[in-house]
Scaffold this motif. Structure first.
Motif, mmCIF file in Angstrom:
data_model
loop_
_atom_site.group_PDB
_atom_site.id
_atom_site.type_symbol
_atom_site.label_atom_id
_atom_site.label_comp_id
_atom_site.label_asym_id
_atom_site.label_seq_id
_atom_site.Cartn_x
_atom_site.Cartn_y
_atom_site.Cartn_z
ATOM 1 N N GLN A 201 -11.953 6.103 -6.044
ATOM 2 C CA GLN A 201 -12.918 5.508 -5.123
ATOM 3 C C GLN A 201 -14.354 5.770 -5.563
ATOM 4 N N GLU B 165 -7.050 9.972 -5.846
ATOM 5 C CA GLU B 165 -7.425 8.734 -5.161
ATOM 6 C C GLU B 165 -8.924 8.725 -4.868
ATOM 7 N N ARG C 184 -3.097 2.922 -12.127
ATOM 8 C CA ARG C 184 -2.508 3.679 -11.032
ATOM 9 C C ARG C 184 -1.103 4.164 -11.353
ATOM 10 N N THR D 184 2.337 1.652 -3.442
ATOM 11 C CA THR D 184 1.297 2.086 -4.382
ATOM 12 C C THR D 184 1.027 3.572 -4.226
ATOM 13 N N ASP D 185 0.925 4.038 -2.979
ATOM 14 C CA ASP D 185 0.706 5.467 -2.727
ATOM 15 C C ASP D 185 1.837 6.300 -3.329
ATOM 16 N N ALA D 186 3.075 5.824 -3.148
ATOM 17 C CA ALA D 186 4.227 6.561 -3.672
ATOM 18 C C ALA D 186 4.191 6.616 -5.200
ATOM 19 N N ARG E 180 0.829 -1.206 0.000
ATOM 20 C CA ARG E 180 0.000 0.000 0.000
ATOM 21 C C ARG E 180 0.863 1.255 0.000
ATOM 22 N N ARG E 181 1.929 1.267 0.795
ATOM 23 C CA ARG E 181 2.817 2.438 0.843
ATOM 24 C C ARG E 181 3.487 2.670 -0.507
ATOM 25 N N VAL F 216 1.313 6.422 -7.129
ATOM 26 C CA VAL F 216 0.195 7.286 -7.518
ATOM 27 C C VAL F 216 0.541 8.754 -7.322
ATOM 28 N N GLN F 217 1.258 9.060 -6.238
ATOM 29 C CA GLN F 217 1.585 10.452 -5.919
ATOM 30 C C GLN F 217 2.820 10.959 -6.661
ATOM 31 N N ALA G 174 -2.946 14.816 -5.284
ATOM 32 C CA ALA G 174 -2.754 13.365 -5.161
ATOM 33 C C ALA G 174 -3.942 12.715 -4.462
ATOM 34 N N THR G 175 -4.441 13.365 -3.409
ATOM 35 C CA THR G 175 -5.560 12.791 -2.657
ATOM 36 C C THR G 175 -6.854 12.843 -3.444
#
Length: 236
Positions: A140, A136, A166, A24-26, A21-22, A28-29, A132-133
């Motif tokens: 969703q 996401e 992503r 993936t976040d990196a 997850r971390r 996407v951002q 970035a948020t």
């Protein structure tokens, strides 16, 4: 030594999925851009864990299409061509047309409220100017539509497509000068689902995803390195 990319320290439970997850976040951002190497030792050091769960998380993301393994070199963030992204959007259109029509047919007050809350959240994030948020939150919103369709296989298909997307989903935030515009583009889609007219739903889904598809592909093509010119042999 690779520089840190801003990954928070993890708890002991379910390390592999947390690491995935971390990372993936990196991705996407944009902190791990396409082509970047995922250095196992550096990631493990930054997260305060051993290398084993990092390696397993990388293999998990490889199976999802986010990373690519290179023999004796490690894992790299996958680079998608403009053609691959165009093909992904082509399939996504097919999935989300059907999902939105089915979501309208099965729409309950609880599902409608969930979609409305997600849209409100997107507007709130836009006011905070957090690209970035909001991207996401955008993802969703579309996933909630697929959930509302009530078809588990369709939802898994959407997740598979979205997983690959992503890699470039962070580019969506670069398509709009005003972050609130990302939220506003979803209003007609939700209104059509609430109204329950299949033809109108499909038209709005086609327009909404079609604009993103066209602009993301165009942006990827502009970022691609120029092809070498063909050198012709001298005339006799």
């Amino acid at each position: 030594m690779s520089r840190p990319v801003g990954l928070p320290v993890l708890a002991e439970s379910d390390l592999v999925r947390q690491v995935a997850r971390r990372l993936t976040d990196a991705i996407v951002q944009g902190r791990l851009p396409p082509g970047a190497k995922v250095a196992e030792a550096a990631v493990a050091r930054e997260l305060g864990i051993s290398r084993a769960p990092v390696r397993e998380a990388a293999r998990l993301l490889e199976s999802q299409g986010l990373l690519k393994a290179s023999p004796r070199r490690g894992f790299f963030v996958r680079e998608l061509s403009s053609q691959e992204v165009d093909e992904l959007y082509d399939l996504r259109l097919c999935v989300e047309r059907h999902a939105a029509v089915e979501a309208a047919r099965r729409l309950t007050p609880a599902r409608r409220d969930a979609l409305r809350r997600q849209l409100d959240l997107m507007h709130e994030i836009a006011r905070r100017d957090d690209p970035a948020t909001i991207v996401e939150a955008d993802y969703q919103f579309h996933r909630l539509i697929c959930e509302a369709a009530g078809n588990g296989r369709l939802l898994r298909l959407f997740d598979g497509l979205a997983s690959e997307l992503r890699i470039v989903i962070g580019l969506i935030g670069r398509l709009y000068d005003d972050p609130a515009e990302i939220a506003r583009t979803h209003e007609p889609v939700l209104a059509a689902i609430e109204a329950g007219h299949p033809e109108r739903i499909v038209a709005h889904v086609d327009h909404h995803l079609g604009v993103a598809r066209r602009e993301v592909v165009r942006l990827l093509e502009s970022l691609a390195p120029p092809k070498p010119s063909r050198i012709l042999p001298p005339e006799a």
